[in-house]
Design a protein around this motif. Structure first.
Motif, short mmCIF file in Angstrom:
data_model
loop_
_atom_site.label_atom_id
_atom_site.label_comp_id
_atom_site.label_asym_id
_atom_site.label_seq_id
_atom_site.Cartn_x
_atom_site.Cartn_y
_atom_site.Cartn_z
N MET A 135 0.84 -1.16 -0.08
CA MET A 135 -0.06 0.12 -0.16
C MET A 135 0.92 1.34 0.10
O MET A 135 0.43 2.29 -0.15
CB MET A 135 -0.83 -0.01 0.94
N GLU A 136 2.21 1.35 0.28
CA GLU A 136 3.00 2.31 0.21
C GLU A 136 2.92 3.34 -1.01
O GLU A 136 3.02 2.41 -2.32
CB GLU A 136 4.36 2.00 0.60
N GLY A 137 2.72 4.44 -1.10
CA GLY A 137 2.70 5.25 -2.19
C GLY A 137 1.17 5.29 -2.83
O GLY A 137 1.24 5.88 -3.94
N ILE A 138 0.39 4.43 -2.40
CA ILE A 138 -0.78 4.43 -2.94
C ILE A 138 -1.66 5.82 -2.58
O ILE A 138 -1.92 5.95 -1.06
CB ILE A 138 -1.63 3.30 -2.72
N GLY A 139 -2.24 6.72 -3.30
CA GLY A 139 -3.04 7.76 -2.68
C GLY A 139 -2.28 9.27 -2.75
O GLY A 139 -1.21 9.20 -2.83
N LEU A 140 -3.11 10.17 -2.81
CA LEU A 140 -2.68 11.59 -2.97
C LEU A 140 -2.12 11.86 -1.69
O LEU A 140 -1.26 12.96 -1.76
CB LEU A 140 -3.84 12.36 -3.34
N LEU A 141 -2.89 11.55 -0.60
CA LEU A 141 -2.36 12.31 0.90
C LEU A 141 -1.63 11.07 1.71
O LEU A 141 -2.41 10.68 2.78
CB LEU A 141 -3.64 12.83 1.38
N GLU A 142 -0.62 10.99 1.61
CA GLU A 142 0.22 9.99 2.63
C GLU A 142 0.31 10.97 3.69
O GLU A 142 0.31 12.20 3.85
CB GLU A 142 1.25 9.60 2.25
N ARG A 143 1.20 10.41 4.71
CA ARG A 143 1.59 11.26 5.89
C ARG A 143 2.37 12.56 5.60
O ARG A 143 2.73 13.90 6.18
CB ARG A 143 2.08 10.47 7.01
N SER A 144 3.60 12.47 4.73
CA SER A 144 4.46 13.43 4.39
C SER A 144 3.71 14.60 3.69
O SER A 144 4.13 15.76 4.18
CB SER A 144 5.57 13.04 3.72
N GLU A 145 2.89 14.36 3.02
CA GLU A 145 2.08 15.46 2.37
C GLU A 145 1.00 16.19 3.32
O GLU A 145 0.65 17.25 3.34
CB GLU A 145 0.85 15.01 1.12
N ARG A 146 0.49 15.31 4.29
CA ARG A 146 -0.48 15.86 5.38
C ARG A 146 0.36 16.86 6.10
O ARG A 146 -0.19 17.71 6.55
CB ARG A 146 -0.96 14.67 5.96
N LEU A 147 1.54 16.39 6.44
CA LEU A 147 2.40 17.24 7.43
C LEU A 147 2.82 18.52 6.68
O LEU A 147 2.92 19.43 7.38
CB LEU A 147 3.53 16.57 7.94
N ILE A 148 3.08 18.45 5.32
CA ILE A 148 3.23 19.80 4.62
C ILE A 148 2.09 20.54 4.77
O ILE A 148 2.30 21.81 5.11
CB ILE A 148 3.69 19.49 3.29
N LEU A 149 0.94 20.15 4.52
CA LEU A 149 -0.27 20.82 4.51
C LEU A 149 -0.54 21.34 5.96
O LEU A 149 -0.99 22.46 6.25
CB LEU A 149 -1.30 20.20 3.86
N LEU A 150 -0.39 20.47 6.88
CA LEU A 150 -0.57 21.15 8.34
C LEU A 150 0.52 22.15 8.81
O LEU A 150 0.30 23.14 9.33
CB LEU A 150 -0.26 19.90 9.46
N PHE A 151 1.56 22.32 7.99
CA PHE A 151 2.54 23.12 8.50
C PHE A 151 1.95 24.54 7.93
O PHE A 151 2.18 25.40 8.24
CB PHE A 151 4.03 22.86 7.86
N VAL A 152 1.78 24.29 6.51
CA VAL A 152 1.29 25.49 5.86
C VAL A 152 0.06 26.17 6.46
O VAL A 152 -0.05 27.47 6.79
CB VAL A 152 0.67 25.00 4.36
N ALA A 153 -0.64 25.28 7.00
CA ALA A 153 -2.03 25.76 7.76
C ALA A 153 -1.58 26.51 9.10
O ALA A 153 -1.94 27.89 9.34
CB ALA A 153 -2.91 24.72 8.13
N SER A 154 -0.62 26.09 9.75
CA SER A 154 0.02 26.56 11.24
C SER A 154 0.46 28.11 10.78
O SER A 154 0.41 28.92 11.52
CB SER A 154 0.86 25.78 11.67
#
Length: 193
Positions: A135-154
Motif C-alpha cells: 500500500m505504500e505510495g498509494i493515494g494523494l495524501l500520505e503522511r508526508s503530504e499531510r504534514l506539509i499541509l498542516l505546516f502551511v495551515a499553521s
C-alpha cells in the motif's frame, strides 16, 4: 505522491544521517520518541498561546519521523515493534497537530473531519497490508503530504489568515477522502486479481 522523493530519501539518509546518528548512540525507537515529544509540545505550547512554536514542532516531529527509519535501515535494526511504535505515535501526533491548530484559531469542526479522514487513510493502508497488499505510495495524501499541509495551515493561522488556513484543512479532508477511495480501489483490485 512524494513517492519518488521518499525512495531517494530512503536510499541516501541511512548512508549519511542514519549512520552518523547511530554512531552517537541514537536508536530508532529513541528518535521516534523524540519526534512524539515534539508533537506533544505543539498543542501544549499552543494552549499557552505560544503559536510560533506550532510550525516548528511540526517540522521537528516530521524530521524525526524520517530520521528514525534512516537509523533503523543504517543499523539493520528494523523491528516489528519499531514499526508498530512509529505507526502508533504518528497517529497520535496527527491528532495533536490538529488540536494545536484548533488552539491557534482554525475551525474545530473542519479539523475533526480532516483528522478523521487522515486516520482512515492510515487505517486503509494498515488493513490493506494485513491482507498482503503493498500500500505504500498509494493515494494523494500520505503522511508526508499531510504534514506539509498542516505546516502551511499553521503558518497561515499564525499570520491570522484563518480563512485560507481553514481552506487548507478542507483540502486535507478532501484529499484524505480521495486517498481512502484510491486505497480501497487498490485493495479491491488486488483481491480480485
Amino acid at each position: 505522491m512524494l513517492g519518488k522523493l521518499r525512495k531517494y530519501v530512503n536510499e541516501i539518509l541511512p548512508k549519511t544521517v542514519g549512520k552518523y546518528l547511530s554512531k552517537i548512540g541514537l536508536t530508532p525507537n529513541a528518535a521516534t520518541t523524540i519526534g512524539f515529544l515534539f508533537a506533544i509540545l505543539a498543542p501544549t505550547l499552543a494552549y499557552f498561546k505560544f503559536f510560533i512554536a506550532i510550525p516548528i514542532m511540526i517540522v521537528l516531529s516530521g524530521l524525526m519521523d524520517v530520521v528514525d527509519g534512516a537509523i533503523a535501515r543504517a543499523t539493520n535494526k528494523t523491528t516489528k515493534f519499531g514499526a508498530y511504535l512509529d505507526s502508533l505515535t504518528d497517529r497520535i501526533s496527527d491528532m495533536l497537530f490538529f488540536l494545536a491548530l484548533i488552539f491557534e484559531g482554525l475551525n474545530p469542526y473542519l479539523s475533526i473531519i480532516a483528522l478523521g479522514f487522515s486516520e482512515i487513510v492510515s487505517y486503509a493502508r494498515s488493513k490493506g497490508e494485513l491482507l498482503g497488499i503493498k500500500m505504500e505510495g498509494i493515494g494523494l495524501l500520505e503522511r508526508s503530504e499531510r504534514l506539509i499541509l498542516l505546516f502551511v495551515a499553521s503558518i497561515l493561522a499564525l499570520l491570522k489568515y484563518y480563512l485560507v488556513g481553514n481552506i487548507i484543512i478542507v483540502i486535507i479532508a478532501i484529499l484524505g477522502a480521495i486517498t481512502v477511495y484510491q486505497r480501497s480501489y487498490r485493495v479491491k483490485k488486488a483481491l480480485n486479481d
